[in-house]
Design a protein around this motif. Structure first.
Motif, PDB file in Angstrom:
ATOM      1  N   UNK A  74       9.842   4.831  -3.805  1.00 50.48           N
ATOM      2  CA  UNK A  74       8.719   5.375  -3.049  1.00 50.48           C
ATOM      3  C   UNK A  74       8.668   4.804  -1.644  1.00 50.48           C
ATOM      4  N   UNK A  75       9.412   3.701  -1.418  1.00 54.22           N
ATOM      5  CA  UNK A  75       9.419   3.059  -0.111  1.00 54.22           C
ATOM      6  C   UNK A  75      10.794   2.453   0.166  1.00 54.22           C
ATOM      7  N   UNK A  82       6.551  -9.812  -1.444  1.00 59.60           N
ATOM      8  CA  UNK A  82       6.199  -8.451  -1.853  1.00 59.60           C
ATOM      9  C   UNK A  82       6.388  -8.291  -3.348  1.00 59.60           C
ATOM     10  N   UNK A  83       7.479  -8.832  -3.884  1.00 58.65           N
ATOM     11  CA  UNK A  83       7.708  -8.765  -5.331  1.00 58.65           C
ATOM     12  C   UNK A  83       6.632  -9.550  -6.082  1.00 58.65           C
ATOM     13  N   UNK A  84       6.166 -10.648  -5.510  1.00 55.66           N
ATOM     14  CA  UNK A  84       5.119 -11.452  -6.145  1.00 55.66           C
ATOM     15  C   UNK A  84       3.808 -10.693  -6.247  1.00 55.66           C
ATOM     16  N   UNK A  85       3.653  -9.657  -5.437  1.00 52.47           N
ATOM     17  CA  UNK A  85       2.449  -8.823  -5.486  1.00 52.47           C
ATOM     18  C   UNK A  85       2.561  -7.715  -6.522  1.00 52.47           C
ATOM     19  N   UNK A  86       3.673  -7.655  -7.233  1.00 54.26           N
ATOM     20  CA  UNK A  86       3.837  -6.667  -8.288  1.00 54.26           C
ATOM     21  C   UNK A  86       4.680  -5.469  -7.926  1.00 54.26           C
ATOM     22  N   UNK A  87       5.264  -5.450  -6.710  1.00 49.94           N
ATOM     23  CA  UNK A  87       6.136  -4.347  -6.314  1.00 49.94           C
ATOM     24  C   UNK A  87       7.562  -4.651  -6.766  1.00 49.94           C
ATOM     25  N   UNK A  88       8.179  -3.732  -7.469  1.00 45.21           N
ATOM     26  CA  UNK A  88       9.576  -3.894  -7.875  1.00 45.21           C
ATOM     27  C   UNK A  88      10.464  -3.668  -6.652  1.00 45.21           C
ATOM     28  N   UNK A  89      11.163  -4.710  -6.226  1.00 42.82           N
ATOM     29  CA  UNK A  89      11.944  -4.660  -4.990  1.00 42.82           C
ATOM     30  C   UNK A  89      13.429  -4.820  -5.304  1.00 42.82           C
ATOM     31  N   UNK A  90      14.243  -4.008  -4.637  1.00 39.05           N
ATOM     32  CA  UNK A  90      15.685  -4.200  -4.607  1.00 39.05           C
ATOM     33  C   UNK A  90      16.115  -4.326  -3.160  1.00 39.05           C
ATOM     34  N   UNK A  91      17.360  -4.760  -2.930  1.00 39.58           N
ATOM     35  CA  UNK A  91      17.802  -4.945  -1.563  1.00 39.58           C
ATOM     36  C   UNK A  91      19.268  -4.652  -1.346  1.00 39.58           C
ATOM     37  N   UNK A 148       0.830  -1.210   0.000  1.00 43.52           N
ATOM     38  CA  UNK A 148       0.000   0.000   0.000  1.00 43.52           C
ATOM     39  C   UNK A 148       0.859   1.252   0.000  1.00 43.52           C
ATOM     40  N   UNK A 149       1.929   1.260   0.810  1.00 42.92           N
ATOM     41  CA  UNK A 149       2.787   2.439   0.880  1.00 42.92           C
ATOM     42  C   UNK A 149       3.638   2.597  -0.371  1.00 42.92           C
ATOM     43  N   UNK A 150       4.060   1.493  -0.961  1.00 38.70           N
ATOM     44  CA  UNK A 150       4.871   1.580  -2.178  1.00 38.70           C
ATOM     45  C   UNK A 150       4.058   2.118  -3.343  1.00 38.70           C
ATOM     46  N   UNK A 151       2.750   1.791  -3.382  1.00 46.69           N
ATOM     47  CA  UNK A 151       1.921   2.225  -4.495  1.00 46.69           C
ATOM     48  C   UNK A 151       2.434   1.653  -5.797  1.00 46.69           C
TER      49      UNK A 151
END
Length: 252
Positions: free
Chosen positions: A105-106, A61-70, A40-43
């Motif tokens: 964004x997050x 989280x990535x499986x939900x469509x959020x592009x994640x890096x670490x 929700x916060x990443x949008x």
């Protein structure tokens, strides 16, 4: 602060190999609540996880469509994540000084990992590093426990957090430096115990708010859990959200 000045435990191959052993951190309900909150916060924007570990949160989280890096301090932990997926870029480095390309964004830190930096200066730099990666209006999220010092009788320095047949755990505290050690005694199949300590620095919610202010971040919300239960004096942990000033990071 240079990378050589960042104090933090470095997780080994053995620890990385056993990190994903089933416990409450990997429960489907907890991960659903966690990723609901973060997505929700990443949008529609990308997210950056500090101390991404083996991807406990990043993978769902990535499986939900959020592009994640670490960013991950331990190469063995990062290796486990890379074995799971090639869709989550991870850079080996410390979360106080390491930069990655792009704006987010997050930025988020989960499960007490802010304490992995066990000086106040390193924790301040972590907030500044989060601000450097955020777009104006972006959020920084930290999940961390409330220091359990009320459980300490006068003259006592240790608080047990688990006493079970397979594991005994207790925390020892130094109220002067806010340094602490989690002492883990893990029962082996032959009846012996493996001792595994973990160093960390405990930090108070108000102290985190000051760190955020120094980085140009403003408190937006604080909750007792990922379901946004109100935070009270009896809460044992908190999820805190700070928002970057629309003018960007300050005094960096």
């Amino acid at each position: 602060m240079s990378k050589d000045d960042v104090p933090s435990d470095l997780w080994t191959d053995e620890q990385a190999a056993s990190y994903d052993a089933t416990d409450e951190r990997f429960s489907p309900d907890l991960l659903e609540a966690t990723t609901d909150f973060l997505a929700e916060l990443a949008g529609s924007g990308p997210a950056l996880e500090f101390a991404i570990g083996t991807g406990r949160v990043a993978v769902p989280l990535e499986a939900r469509g959020v592009a994640v890096q670490g960013i991950e301090y331990s190469e063995p932990m990062a290796r486990v994540l890379r074995d799971k997926t090639d869709r989550i870029p991870v850079i080996v480095g410390d979360m106080a000084t390491t930069r990655v390309d792009g704006e987010f964004s997050l930025v988020y830190l989960v499960y007490n990992t802010i304490g992995n930096l066990y000086t106040q200066n390193a924790q301040v730099e972590c907030f500044r590093n989060a601000a450097r990666h955020l777009i104006p209006g972006g959020r920084f999220v930290v999940e961390v426990g409330v220091p359990p010092l009320r459980s300490l009788p006068p003259g006592q320095i240790a608080v047990p957090f688990e006493v079970a047949e397979a594991h005994v755990g207790l925390d020892t505290f130094d109220p002067v430096t806010q340094r602490a050690v989690s002492h883990h005694y893990i029962r082996q199949q032959d009846g012996t115990y493996l001792y595994r300590p973990h160093n960390y620095r405990y930090v108070w919610p108000s102290e985190l708010d000051l760190m955020a202010q120094l980085a140009g971040l403003e408190l937006e919300g604080r909750y007792a859990d990922w379901d946004r239960t109100p935070f009270t004096a009896d809460s044992t942990s908190h999820i805190s959200v700070w928002r970057l000033d629309t003018d960007g990071p300050q005094s960096l």
